[in-house]
Motif scaffolding. Sequence first.
Motif, mmCIF file in Angstrom:
data_model
loop_
_atom_site.group_PDB
_atom_site.id
_atom_site.type_symbol
_atom_site.label_atom_id
_atom_site.label_comp_id
_atom_site.label_asym_id
_atom_site.label_seq_id
_atom_site.Cartn_x
_atom_site.Cartn_y
_atom_site.Cartn_z
ATOM 1 N N MET A 178 -9.684 81.187 -4.559
ATOM 2 C CA MET A 178 -9.294 81.419 -3.197
ATOM 3 C C MET A 178 -9.421 80.134 -2.375
ATOM 4 N N ILE A 179 -10.557 79.458 -2.508
ATOM 5 C CA ILE A 179 -10.782 78.240 -1.729
ATOM 6 C C ILE A 179 -9.811 77.147 -2.161
ATOM 7 N N THR A 180 -9.608 77.031 -3.465
ATOM 8 C CA THR A 180 -8.695 75.996 -3.973
ATOM 9 C C THR A 180 -7.276 76.219 -3.474
ATOM 10 N N ILE A 181 -6.812 77.440 -3.555
ATOM 11 C CA ILE A 181 -5.454 77.746 -3.099
ATOM 12 C C ILE A 181 -5.343 77.528 -1.587
ATOM 13 N N ASP A 182 -6.397 77.879 -0.850
ATOM 14 C CA ASP A 182 -6.388 77.678 0.600
ATOM 15 C C ASP A 182 -6.302 76.190 0.944
ATOM 16 N N VAL A 183 -7.076 75.366 0.253
ATOM 17 C CA VAL A 183 -7.052 73.925 0.519
ATOM 18 C C VAL A 183 -5.696 73.330 0.155
ATOM 19 N N ILE A 184 -5.142 73.732 -0.987
ATOM 20 C CA ILE A 184 -3.820 73.231 -1.388
ATOM 21 C C ILE A 184 -2.763 73.653 -0.373
ATOM 22 N N GLY A 185 -2.806 74.923 0.045
ATOM 23 C CA GLY A 185 -1.849 75.402 1.035
ATOM 24 C C GLY A 185 -1.987 74.678 2.359
ATOM 25 N N ARG A 186 -3.198 74.398 2.776
ATOM 26 C CA ARG A 186 -3.412 73.699 4.042
ATOM 27 C C ARG A 186 -2.981 72.239 3.948
ATOM 28 N N TYR A 187 -3.280 71.596 2.824
ATOM 29 C CA TYR A 187 -3.004 70.173 2.684
ATOM 30 C C TYR A 187 -1.511 69.894 2.472
ATOM 31 N N PHE A 188 -0.882 70.642 1.558
ATOM 32 C CA PHE A 188 0.510 70.349 1.216
ATOM 33 C C PHE A 188 1.533 71.080 2.090
ATOM 34 N N PHE A 189 1.219 72.292 2.503
ATOM 35 C CA PHE A 189 2.214 73.096 3.213
ATOM 36 C C PHE A 189 1.843 73.373 4.666
ATOM 37 N N ASN A 190 0.691 72.918 5.101
ATOM 38 C CA ASN A 190 0.184 73.148 6.438
ATOM 39 C C ASN A 190 0.125 74.640 6.775
ATOM 40 N N LYS A 191 -0.163 75.468 5.751
ATOM 41 C CA LYS A 191 -0.276 76.921 5.916
ATOM 42 C C LYS A 191 -1.508 77.419 5.156
ATOM 43 N N PRO A 192 -2.641 77.504 5.827
ATOM 44 C CA PRO A 192 -3.822 78.054 5.146
ATOM 45 C C PRO A 192 -3.692 79.574 4.996
ATOM 46 N N ILE A 193 -4.472 80.137 4.091
ATOM 47 C CA ILE A 193 -4.493 81.581 3.896
ATOM 48 C C ILE A 193 -5.297 82.208 5.036
#
Length: 82
Positions: A1-16
């Motif tokens: 969950m944390i990994t996907i959230d960080v990737i989403g925030r960093y690359f797509f500017n969309k956190p979970i």
Amino acid sequence: MITIDVIGRYFFNKPISGSFELTELGSAILVFFALAITHKYKEHNAIGFIVDKLSHKARNIIEGIIELFISVVLFYEFDYFH
């Protein structure tokens, strides 16, 4: 969950949404389940200088009180999350 959230925030500017809360609640549940499993398999680290001197019946009574306390805490924790 944390990994996907960080990737989403960093690359797509969309956190979970709610990922912090889910991670926090998951950690609390993990701690209480670990307590229950440790108690079930009697894998506690204990200092038995008082309990070892008691009779077998007194030890069973103390163990029953401890198990009742753990059950109440786990049921309260389970009820808290629902």
